[in-house]
Design an enzyme around this catalytic site. Structure first.
Site, PDB file in Angstrom:
ATOM      1  N   LYS A   1      -2.430   8.679  -4.520  1.00 53.63           N
ATOM      2  CA  LYS A   1      -1.738   8.768  -5.817  1.00 53.63           C
ATOM      3  C   LYS A   1      -2.531   9.739  -6.686  1.00 53.63           C
ATOM      4  CE  LYS A   1       0.727   5.715  -9.033  1.00 53.63           C
ATOM      5  NZ  LYS A   1       2.076   6.217  -8.907  1.00 53.63           N
TER       6      LYS A   1
ATOM      7  N   ARG B   1      -5.810   0.833  -3.491  1.00 53.20           N
ATOM      8  CA  ARG B   1      -5.172   2.143  -3.331  1.00 53.20           C
ATOM      9  C   ARG B   1      -5.909   3.205  -4.136  1.00 53.20           C
ATOM     10  NH1 ARG B   1       1.151   2.378  -4.344  1.00 53.20           N
ATOM     11  NH2 ARG B   1       0.491   2.379  -6.512  1.00 53.20           N
TER      12      ARG B   1
ATOM     13  N   GLU C   1      10.680  10.044   0.522  1.00 53.33           N
ATOM     14  CA  GLU C   1      10.819   9.081  -0.585  1.00 53.33           C
ATOM     15  C   GLU C   1      11.657   9.646  -1.725  1.00 53.33           C
ATOM     16  OE1 GLU C   1       7.079   7.790  -2.284  1.00 53.33           O
ATOM     17  OE2 GLU C   1       6.100   9.644  -1.706  1.00 53.33           O
TER      18      GLU C   1
HETATM   19  C1  LIG Z   1       5.444   8.890  -5.264  1.00 52.27           C
HETATM   20  C2  LIG Z   1       5.571   7.436  -5.455  1.00 52.27           C
HETATM   21  N1  LIG Z   1       6.124   6.697  -4.481  1.00 52.27           N
HETATM   22  C3  LIG Z   1       6.269   5.371  -4.588  1.00 52.27           C
HETATM   23  C4  LIG Z   1       5.848   4.691  -5.719  1.00 52.27           C
HETATM   24  C5  LIG Z   1       6.000   3.212  -5.804  1.00 52.27           C
HETATM   25  O1  LIG Z   1       4.767   2.582  -5.558  1.00 52.27           O
HETATM   26  P1  LIG Z   1       4.423   1.172  -6.167  1.00 52.27           P
HETATM   27  O2  LIG Z   1       5.444   0.214  -5.681  1.00 52.27           O
HETATM   28  O3  LIG Z   1       3.070   0.841  -5.626  1.00 52.27           O
HETATM   29  O4  LIG Z   1       4.458   1.319  -7.622  1.00 52.27           O
HETATM   30  C6  LIG Z   1       5.265   5.421  -6.754  1.00 52.27           C
HETATM   31  C7  LIG Z   1       4.763   4.837  -7.981  1.00 52.27           C
HETATM   32  O5  LIG Z   1       4.600   3.915  -8.434  1.00 52.27           O
HETATM   33  C8  LIG Z   1       5.118   6.808  -6.625  1.00 52.27           C
HETATM   34  O6  LIG Z   1       4.576   7.523  -7.613  1.00 52.27           O
END
Ligand SMILES: Cc1ncc(COP(=O)(O)O)c(C=O)c1O
Length: 339
Positions: free
Chosen positions: A183, A80, A219
Protein backbone atom coordinates in the site's frame (compact mmCIF):
# COMPACT_ATOMS: atom_id res chain seq x y z
CA UNK A 1 -16.68 21.89 16.40
CA UNK A 2 -19.24 22.93 13.83
CA UNK A 3 -22.18 20.52 13.68
CA UNK A 4 -21.42 17.87 11.08
CA UNK A 5 -24.22 16.41 8.99
CA UNK A 6 -23.31 12.77 9.70
CA UNK A 7 -25.74 11.33 7.16
CA UNK A 8 -24.26 13.25 4.21
CA UNK A 9 -20.54 13.01 4.91
CA UNK A 10 -18.37 12.64 1.82
CA UNK A 11 -15.36 10.31 1.73
CA UNK A 12 -13.09 13.27 2.28
CA UNK A 13 -10.93 15.10 4.77
CA UNK A 14 -12.46 16.92 7.71
CA UNK A 15 -10.22 18.44 10.36
CA UNK A 16 -10.29 16.76 13.75
CA UNK A 17 -8.64 17.91 16.98
CA UNK A 18 -5.48 15.82 17.17
CA UNK A 19 -3.08 13.55 15.33
CA UNK A 20 -0.16 11.53 16.68
CA UNK A 21 3.39 11.36 15.38
CA UNK A 22 6.59 9.48 15.99
CA UNK A 23 10.09 9.68 14.50
CA UNK A 24 12.65 7.02 13.81
CA UNK A 25 16.14 8.44 14.25
CA UNK A 26 19.58 7.13 15.22
CA UNK A 27 18.33 3.58 14.92
CA UNK A 28 15.31 3.87 17.24
CA UNK A 29 11.72 5.05 17.45
CA UNK A 30 11.12 8.08 19.67
CA UNK A 31 8.10 8.84 21.82
CA UNK A 32 4.61 9.18 20.37
CA UNK A 33 3.70 12.87 20.28
CA UNK A 34 0.24 14.41 20.18
CA UNK A 35 -0.22 17.35 17.82
CA UNK A 36 -3.11 19.66 17.03
CA UNK A 37 -1.45 20.92 13.84
CA UNK A 38 -2.49 19.60 10.45
CA UNK A 39 0.99 20.28 9.09
CA UNK A 40 4.41 18.66 9.29
CA UNK A 41 7.84 20.15 8.74
CA UNK A 42 9.50 18.09 6.03
CA UNK A 43 13.10 18.26 4.86
CA UNK A 44 13.29 19.40 1.24
CA UNK A 45 15.39 16.33 0.38
CA UNK A 46 13.21 13.77 2.23
CA UNK A 47 13.11 10.45 0.35
CA UNK A 48 9.35 10.27 0.86
CA UNK A 49 8.96 13.32 -1.36
CA UNK A 50 11.48 12.45 -4.06
CA UNK A 51 11.58 8.71 -4.33
CA UNK A 52 8.14 7.74 -3.10
CA UNK A 53 9.47 6.08 0.04
CA UNK A 54 6.12 6.00 1.79
CA UNK A 55 3.31 3.65 2.75
CA UNK A 56 -0.07 4.16 4.34
CA UNK A 57 -3.03 2.28 5.74
CA UNK A 58 -6.77 2.80 5.86
CA UNK A 59 -8.99 1.43 8.58
CA UNK A 60 -12.18 2.39 10.39
CA UNK A 61 -13.66 2.76 13.86
CA UNK A 62 -17.39 2.13 14.26
CA UNK A 63 -19.83 3.45 16.86
CA UNK A 64 -22.04 0.63 18.13
CA UNK A 65 -25.66 0.84 19.25
CA UNK A 66 -24.25 0.22 22.76
CA UNK A 67 -22.17 3.42 22.56
CA UNK A 68 -18.87 1.50 22.34
CA UNK A 69 -16.36 2.37 19.63
CA UNK A 70 -14.83 -0.65 17.88
CA UNK A 71 -11.91 -1.00 15.48
CA UNK A 72 -11.93 -3.68 12.77
CA UNK A 73 -8.88 -5.99 12.50
CA UNK A 74 -6.26 -3.34 13.32
CA UNK A 75 -3.58 -6.03 13.62
CA UNK A 76 -4.05 -6.92 9.95
CA UNK A 77 -3.41 -3.29 8.98
CA UNK A 78 -0.35 -3.23 11.24
CA UNK A 79 1.03 -6.33 9.53
CA UNK A 80 0.30 -5.00 6.06
CA UNK A 81 2.08 -1.75 6.88
CA UNK A 82 5.14 -3.77 7.91
CA UNK A 83 4.94 -5.61 4.57
CA UNK A 84 4.57 -2.32 2.65
CA UNK A 85 7.50 -0.76 4.53
CA UNK A 86 9.69 -3.69 3.47
CA UNK A 87 8.45 -3.28 -0.10
CA UNK A 88 10.03 0.17 -0.40
CA UNK A 89 12.91 -0.48 2.01
CA UNK A 90 11.65 1.57 4.94
CA UNK A 91 12.09 0.87 8.62
CA UNK A 92 8.82 -0.81 9.66
CA UNK A 93 6.57 0.44 12.44
CA UNK A 94 6.46 -2.22 15.19
CA UNK A 95 2.95 -3.65 15.69
CA UNK A 96 2.83 -2.41 19.29
CA UNK A 97 3.66 1.18 18.28
CA UNK A 98 1.03 0.99 15.53
CA UNK A 99 -1.57 -0.19 18.06
CA UNK A 100 -0.68 2.50 20.58
CA UNK A 101 -0.86 5.26 17.95
CA UNK A 102 -4.17 4.10 16.48
CA UNK A 103 -5.98 3.75 19.80
CA UNK A 104 -4.53 6.97 21.17
CA UNK A 105 -5.64 9.06 18.18
CA UNK A 106 -9.16 7.58 18.31
CA UNK A 107 -9.45 8.33 22.01
CA UNK A 108 -8.28 11.89 21.47
CA UNK A 109 -10.92 12.43 18.78
CA UNK A 110 -13.83 10.42 20.17
CA UNK A 111 -16.32 13.21 19.50
CA UNK A 112 -15.66 12.79 15.77
CA UNK A 113 -16.80 9.16 15.67
CA UNK A 114 -20.07 9.37 13.70
CA UNK A 115 -23.17 8.13 15.54
CA UNK A 116 -24.57 4.63 15.22
CA UNK A 117 -26.94 4.32 12.29
CA UNK A 118 -25.61 7.34 10.37
CA UNK A 119 -23.79 5.16 7.82
CA UNK A 120 -20.61 7.16 8.49
CA UNK A 121 -17.51 6.01 10.40
CA UNK A 122 -14.21 7.32 11.67
CA UNK A 123 -11.55 6.66 9.03
CA UNK A 124 -8.05 6.11 10.41
CA UNK A 125 -5.06 6.92 8.23
CA UNK A 126 -1.63 5.74 9.42
CA UNK A 127 1.24 7.08 7.26
CA UNK A 128 4.95 6.20 7.21
CA UNK A 129 7.50 8.01 5.06
CA UNK A 130 11.21 8.54 4.63
CA UNK A 131 11.85 11.90 6.25
CA UNK A 132 15.64 11.72 6.17
CA UNK A 133 17.48 13.69 3.48
CA UNK A 134 19.14 11.86 0.59
CA UNK A 135 19.90 12.93 -2.94
CA UNK A 136 21.07 9.61 -4.33
CA UNK A 137 18.43 6.92 -4.71
CA UNK A 138 18.70 5.00 -1.46
CA UNK A 139 16.63 4.34 1.62
CA UNK A 140 16.49 7.13 4.21
CA UNK A 141 17.93 6.64 7.67
CA UNK A 142 15.11 8.67 9.29
CA UNK A 143 11.37 7.97 9.13
CA UNK A 144 8.19 9.66 10.31
CA UNK A 145 5.10 7.73 11.32
CA UNK A 146 1.85 9.60 11.92
CA UNK A 147 -1.81 8.75 12.30
CA UNK A 148 -4.73 11.06 11.70
CA UNK A 149 -8.46 10.39 11.69
CA UNK A 150 -11.36 11.92 9.82
CA UNK A 151 -15.08 11.12 9.82
CA UNK A 152 -16.23 9.75 6.45
CA UNK A 153 -19.25 8.51 4.57
CA UNK A 154 -18.89 5.61 2.11
CA UNK A 155 -16.30 5.99 -0.70
CA UNK A 156 -18.80 5.28 -3.45
CA UNK A 157 -21.49 7.83 -2.72
CA UNK A 158 -24.14 5.47 -4.01
CA UNK A 159 -23.69 3.47 -0.76
CA UNK A 160 -25.29 0.08 -1.24
CA UNK A 161 -26.86 1.14 -4.57
CA UNK A 162 -25.06 -0.30 -7.59
CA UNK A 163 -22.11 1.55 -9.19
CA UNK A 164 -20.90 1.35 -12.78
CA UNK A 165 -17.29 0.62 -13.71
CA UNK A 166 -15.13 0.71 -16.82
CA UNK A 167 -12.39 -1.74 -17.78
CA UNK A 168 -9.13 0.04 -18.40
CA UNK A 169 -6.64 -1.38 -20.89
CA UNK A 170 -4.41 1.60 -21.55
CA UNK A 171 -3.03 2.13 -18.03
CA UNK A 172 -1.41 -0.39 -15.68
CA UNK A 173 -1.65 0.33 -11.99
CA UNK A 174 1.19 -1.99 -11.03
CA UNK A 175 3.66 -4.32 -12.71
CA UNK A 176 3.57 -8.07 -11.99
CA UNK A 177 6.81 -7.97 -10.01
CA UNK A 178 6.33 -4.35 -8.92
CA UNK A 179 4.74 -2.80 -5.86
CA UNK A 180 1.06 -3.66 -6.41
CA UNK A 181 0.84 -5.81 -3.27
CA UNK A 182 2.12 -2.96 -1.10
CA UNK A 183 0.00 0.00 0.00
CA UNK A 184 2.42 2.62 -1.27
CA UNK A 185 1.55 6.00 -2.75
CA UNK A 186 3.21 5.30 -6.11
CA UNK A 187 0.52 2.77 -7.01
CA UNK A 188 -2.17 5.39 -6.46
CA UNK A 189 -0.31 8.01 -8.50
CA UNK A 190 -0.01 5.42 -11.27
CA UNK A 191 -3.76 4.74 -11.15
CA UNK A 192 -4.85 8.37 -11.42
CA UNK A 193 -4.85 8.69 -15.23
CA UNK A 194 -7.25 5.77 -15.48
CA UNK A 195 -9.42 6.82 -12.53
CA UNK A 196 -9.81 10.40 -13.70
CA UNK A 197 -10.71 9.20 -17.20
CA UNK A 198 -13.31 6.77 -15.84
CA UNK A 199 -14.85 9.50 -13.69
CA UNK A 200 -14.93 11.92 -16.64
CA UNK A 201 -16.82 9.29 -18.61
CA UNK A 202 -19.34 8.92 -15.79
CA UNK A 203 -18.11 5.73 -14.09
CA UNK A 204 -17.48 5.33 -10.37
CA UNK A 205 -14.17 3.61 -10.92
CA UNK A 206 -11.96 1.71 -13.28
CA UNK A 207 -11.28 -2.03 -13.33
CA UNK A 208 -7.61 -2.83 -13.87
CA UNK A 209 -6.56 -5.99 -15.68
CA UNK A 210 -3.39 -7.97 -15.03
CA UNK A 211 -0.51 -6.04 -16.58
CA UNK A 212 1.28 -9.09 -18.01
CA UNK A 213 -1.44 -10.49 -20.27
CA UNK A 214 -4.46 -8.20 -19.91
CA UNK A 215 -6.56 -11.35 -19.64
CA UNK A 216 -7.54 -11.42 -15.99
CA UNK A 217 -9.33 -9.06 -13.59
CA UNK A 218 -6.99 -7.42 -11.10
CA UNK A 219 -8.95 -4.97 -8.96
CA UNK A 220 -11.40 -2.05 -8.97
CA UNK A 221 -9.47 1.16 -8.38
CA UNK A 222 -9.07 1.32 -4.60
CA UNK A 223 -11.01 -1.86 -3.87
CA UNK A 224 -10.86 -5.60 -4.64
CA UNK A 225 -13.28 -7.23 -7.06
CA UNK A 226 -15.66 -10.14 -6.46
CA UNK A 227 -18.16 -11.95 -8.64
CA UNK A 228 -20.92 -14.32 -7.56
CA UNK A 229 -22.36 -17.34 -9.33
CA UNK A 230 -23.85 -20.65 -8.18
CA UNK A 231 -23.76 -19.56 -4.55
CA UNK A 232 -19.98 -19.03 -4.87
CA UNK A 233 -17.96 -15.91 -4.02
CA UNK A 234 -15.13 -15.61 -6.55
CA UNK A 235 -12.31 -13.10 -6.17
CA UNK A 236 -9.11 -12.62 -8.20
CA UNK A 237 -5.79 -14.07 -7.20
CA UNK A 238 -3.10 -11.81 -8.59
CA UNK A 239 0.53 -10.90 -7.98
CA UNK A 240 -0.18 -7.19 -8.37
CA UNK A 241 -3.23 -6.35 -6.24
CA UNK A 242 -3.49 -5.13 -2.68
CA UNK A 243 -4.62 -8.00 -0.48
CA UNK A 244 -7.77 -6.45 0.92
CA UNK A 245 -8.54 -7.17 4.56
CA UNK A 246 -12.24 -6.71 3.79
CA UNK A 247 -12.02 -9.31 0.99
CA UNK A 248 -10.19 -11.79 3.21
CA UNK A 249 -12.89 -11.26 5.84
CA UNK A 250 -15.71 -11.71 3.32
CA UNK A 251 -14.27 -15.10 2.38
CA UNK A 252 -14.67 -16.13 6.02
CA UNK A 253 -18.11 -14.53 6.28
CA UNK A 254 -19.14 -16.43 3.13
CA UNK A 255 -18.02 -19.70 4.73
CA UNK A 256 -20.10 -18.99 7.82
CA UNK A 257 -23.17 -18.41 5.63
CA UNK A 258 -22.77 -21.58 3.57
CA UNK A 259 -21.53 -19.65 0.52
CA UNK A 260 -18.52 -21.22 -1.21
CA UNK A 261 -15.49 -19.02 -1.84
CA UNK A 262 -12.74 -19.22 -4.46
CA UNK A 263 -9.66 -17.06 -4.84
CA UNK A 264 -8.27 -17.69 -8.32
CA UNK A 265 -7.55 -15.96 -11.58
CA UNK A 266 -10.70 -14.48 -13.08
CA UNK A 267 -10.62 -14.18 -16.89
CA UNK A 268 -12.39 -11.10 -18.29
CA UNK A 269 -14.86 -13.30 -20.23
CA UNK A 270 -16.04 -14.83 -16.96
CA UNK A 271 -17.73 -11.51 -16.20
CA UNK A 272 -20.59 -12.66 -18.43
CA UNK A 273 -21.30 -15.66 -16.20
CA UNK A 274 -21.56 -13.83 -12.87
CA UNK A 275 -25.02 -13.12 -11.53
CA UNK A 276 -23.70 -10.50 -9.08
CA UNK A 277 -20.49 -8.48 -8.86
CA UNK A 278 -19.07 -5.97 -6.43
CA UNK A 279 -16.11 -4.04 -5.09
CA UNK A 280 -14.95 -4.42 -1.50
CA UNK A 281 -12.60 -2.54 0.79
CA UNK A 282 -12.46 -0.45 3.94
CA UNK A 283 -13.63 2.63 2.07
CA UNK A 284 -15.89 0.88 -0.46
CA UNK A 285 -17.34 -1.48 2.21
CA UNK A 286 -19.26 -3.62 -0.30
CA UNK A 287 -20.30 -1.66 -3.35
CA UNK A 288 -22.45 -3.72 -5.69
CA UNK A 289 -21.57 -3.25 -9.35
CA UNK A 290 -24.51 -2.52 -11.65
CA UNK A 291 -22.66 -2.53 -14.95
CA UNK A 292 -19.12 -3.12 -16.22
CA UNK A 293 -18.32 -1.58 -19.58
CA UNK A 294 -15.39 -2.80 -21.68
CA UNK A 295 -15.16 -0.08 -24.37
CA UNK A 296 -12.25 -1.70 -26.26
CA UNK A 297 -14.14 -4.96 -26.71
CA UNK A 298 -17.52 -3.32 -27.10
CA UNK A 299 -18.96 -5.32 -24.23
CA UNK A 300 -21.32 -4.45 -21.41
CA UNK A 301 -21.79 -6.79 -18.47
CA UNK A 302 -24.91 -6.08 -16.44
CA UNK A 303 -25.73 -7.14 -12.90
CA UNK A 304 -28.67 -6.19 -10.66
CA UNK A 305 -30.86 -5.13 -13.58
CA UNK A 306 -33.66 -4.05 -11.24
CA UNK A 307 -31.29 -1.51 -9.67
CA UNK A 308 -30.97 -3.52 -6.46
CA UNK A 309 -27.98 -5.43 -5.11
CA UNK A 310 -28.17 -9.21 -5.44
CA UNK A 311 -29.17 -11.58 -2.69
CA UNK A 312 -25.72 -13.04 -1.92
CA UNK A 313 -24.11 -9.58 -1.91
CA UNK A 314 -26.70 -8.38 0.60
CA UNK A 315 -26.21 -11.42 2.86
CA UNK A 316 -22.47 -10.77 2.96
CA UNK A 317 -22.97 -7.03 3.46
CA UNK A 318 -25.42 -7.45 6.30
CA UNK A 319 -23.23 -9.86 8.21
CA UNK A 320 -19.97 -7.92 7.76
CA UNK A 321 -21.49 -4.52 8.55
CA UNK A 322 -23.47 -6.10 11.41
CA UNK A 323 -20.23 -7.35 12.98
CA UNK A 324 -18.53 -3.99 12.45
CA UNK A 325 -21.38 -2.06 14.05
CA UNK A 326 -21.61 -4.50 16.96
CA UNK A 327 -25.11 -5.70 15.97
CA UNK A 328 -24.08 -9.22 14.97
CA UNK A 329 -22.01 -11.50 17.21
CA UNK A 330 -18.31 -11.13 16.41
CA UNK A 331 -17.73 -14.85 15.99
CA UNK A 332 -14.33 -14.27 14.36
CA UNK A 333 -12.94 -11.98 17.09
CA UNK A 334 -12.29 -9.15 14.62
CA UNK A 335 -13.42 -6.16 16.65
CA UNK A 336 -11.42 -4.40 19.38
CA UNK A 337 -13.33 -2.05 21.69
CA UNK A 338 -11.59 1.30 22.20
CA UNK A 339 -11.23 1.60 25.97
C1 LIG B 1 -5.79 -0.67 -4.24
C2 LIG B 1 -6.65 -1.13 -3.14
N1 LIG B 1 -7.21 -2.34 -3.22
C3 LIG B 1 -8.01 -2.83 -2.25
C4 LIG B 1 -8.28 -2.09 -1.11
C5 LIG B 1 -9.15 -2.66 -0.04
O1 LIG B 1 -8.36 -3.11 1.03
P1 LIG B 1 -8.92 -3.16 2.50
O2 LIG B 1 -10.11 -4.05 2.50
O3 LIG B 1 -7.81 -3.75 3.31
O4 LIG B 1 -9.26 -1.79 2.87
C6 LIG B 1 -7.71 -0.82 -0.99
C7 LIG B 1 -7.90 0.05 0.16
O5 LIG B 1 -8.33 0.06 1.10
C8 LIG B 1 -6.88 -0.33 -2.01
O6 LIG B 1 -6.34 0.88 -1.91
Amino acid sequence: MEQLNWKCLPFGYIKTDYNVRCRYRDGKWGDLEVSSSEYIDVHIAATGLHYGQEAFEGMKAYMGRDGKVRVFRWDENAKRMILSAGGVKMTPVPEELFREAVFKVINLNKKFVPPYGSGANLYIRPLLFGSGAEVGVKPATEYTFLVFVTPVGPYFREGISPVNMMICRDVDRAAPLGTGIFKVGGNYAASLRALVKAKELGYSSTIFLDAREKKYIDECGPANFFGIKDNTYITPKSESILNSITNKSLIEVAGSLGIRAERRRVPVEELSSFTEAGACGTAAVISPIGKIVDPDKNMIYEYCKDGKPGEVTMKLYNKLVGIQNGDVEDEFGWMTVVE
